[in-house]
Design a protein around this motif. Structure first.
Motif, PDB file in Angstrom:
ATOM      1  N   ALA A   1      41.418  57.801  89.395  1.00 28.25           N
ATOM      2  CA  ALA A   1      42.655  57.451  88.693  1.00 28.25           C
ATOM      3  C   ALA A   1      43.400  58.704  88.241  1.00 28.25           C
TER       4      ALA A   1
ATOM      5  N   MET B   1      47.217  60.136  89.083  1.00 27.21           N
ATOM      6  CA  MET B   1      48.209  60.304  88.021  1.00 27.21           C
ATOM      7  C   MET B   1      48.656  61.759  87.888  1.00 27.21           C
TER       8      MET B   1
ATOM      9  N   THR C   1      48.593  53.153  87.318  1.00 32.42           N
ATOM     10  CA  THR C   1      48.092  54.405  87.897  1.00 32.42           C
ATOM     11  C   THR C   1      48.715  54.667  89.261  1.00 32.42           C
TER      12      THR C   1
END
Length: 238
Positions: A75, A79, A221
């Protein structure tokens, strides 16, 4: 002269409104970015606590390793490239690629290790008859394939003459494999909440909450990556 003044005043007011709207949008996205991180942290603690509390010498490690592999490592690696991500804007693009590669590599090793444990200890083939097992396996393959393509993208200037795809094509393939790997992996995690083991040790309400939070956090995300993939697709087609 009067018309010019009126136009200048209008342009000034428009600029003020646009700046205000941009500021509000950035604040909202900043809050959502960190709400997403807190949500991911909550899911990791929830899942790993259940695995530790009901510890089984091999199966618990499957749960812990795969959960950490996808959340937060995968994740955070996605990001990292959000244009409004505060800490990521403080480092160069080259440094971002390096951090991204490290996060992806460590996450992939953890996922492979976690999946290898369950493939070894569960009745051979059984794991691939479940929705959780099938999606987890497909996700792992996509992530593994994305790594050499990502390395090719990083060193594109040195090896572009040996590649069958253009630089834009390589980036597109890497991104789509990464998005598929992460997205299908999150799907596998959602299916995991309803496997026999998880149902036995958890309550209905906690599973619903975990499922909802996981889906919302994963969707946010991926928002930047999906938008980037769309623009890449348009540039390749048109």
């Amino acid at each position: 002269m009067v018309i010019i003044r009126e136009e200048s005043k209008f342009e000034f007011e428009t600029k003020v409104v646009n700046n205000r709207d941009s500021f509000i949008l950035n604040v909202v996205r900043f809050i959502l970015n960190y709400l997403t991180r807190f949500s991911i942290a909550g899911i990791v603690v929830y899942v790993c606590w259940i695995a530790i509390r009901n510890y089984h010498y091999w199966f618990s490690w499957h749960v812990i390793l795969c959960t950490f592999g996808y959340l937060p490592l995968m994740a955070e690696s996605i990001m990292l490239f959000l244009s409004d991500e505060v800490w990521a804007t403080q480092i160069s693009r080259t440094a971002k690629y390096t951090v991204h590669g490290i996060l992806i590599s460590v996450g992939t090793v953890m996922i492979i290790s976690g999946d290898s444990i369950v493939f070894h200890y569960i009745t051979p083939g059984y794991h691939l008859y479940t929705a959780h097992g099938i999606t987890g396996f497909v996700s792992m393959i996509c992530i593994i394939l994305s790594i050499p393509v990502g390395i090719a993208v990083k060193y594109l200037r040195n090896i572009k003459h040996y590649l069958p795809l253009s630089s834009a094509g390589c980036k597109f393939v890497h991104n789509i494999l990464g998005i598929l790997g992460y997205g299908i992996g999150i799907m596998s995690l959602c299916f995991a909440f309803y496997t026999n083991w998880f149902v036995y040790y958890t309550e209905y309400e906690s599973r619903i909450l975990a499922l909802t939070v996981t889906i919302l956090a994963a969707a946010w995300t991926m928002n930047g990556a999906v938008v980037s993939l769309y623009h890449q697709m348009k540039s390749l087609i048109f």
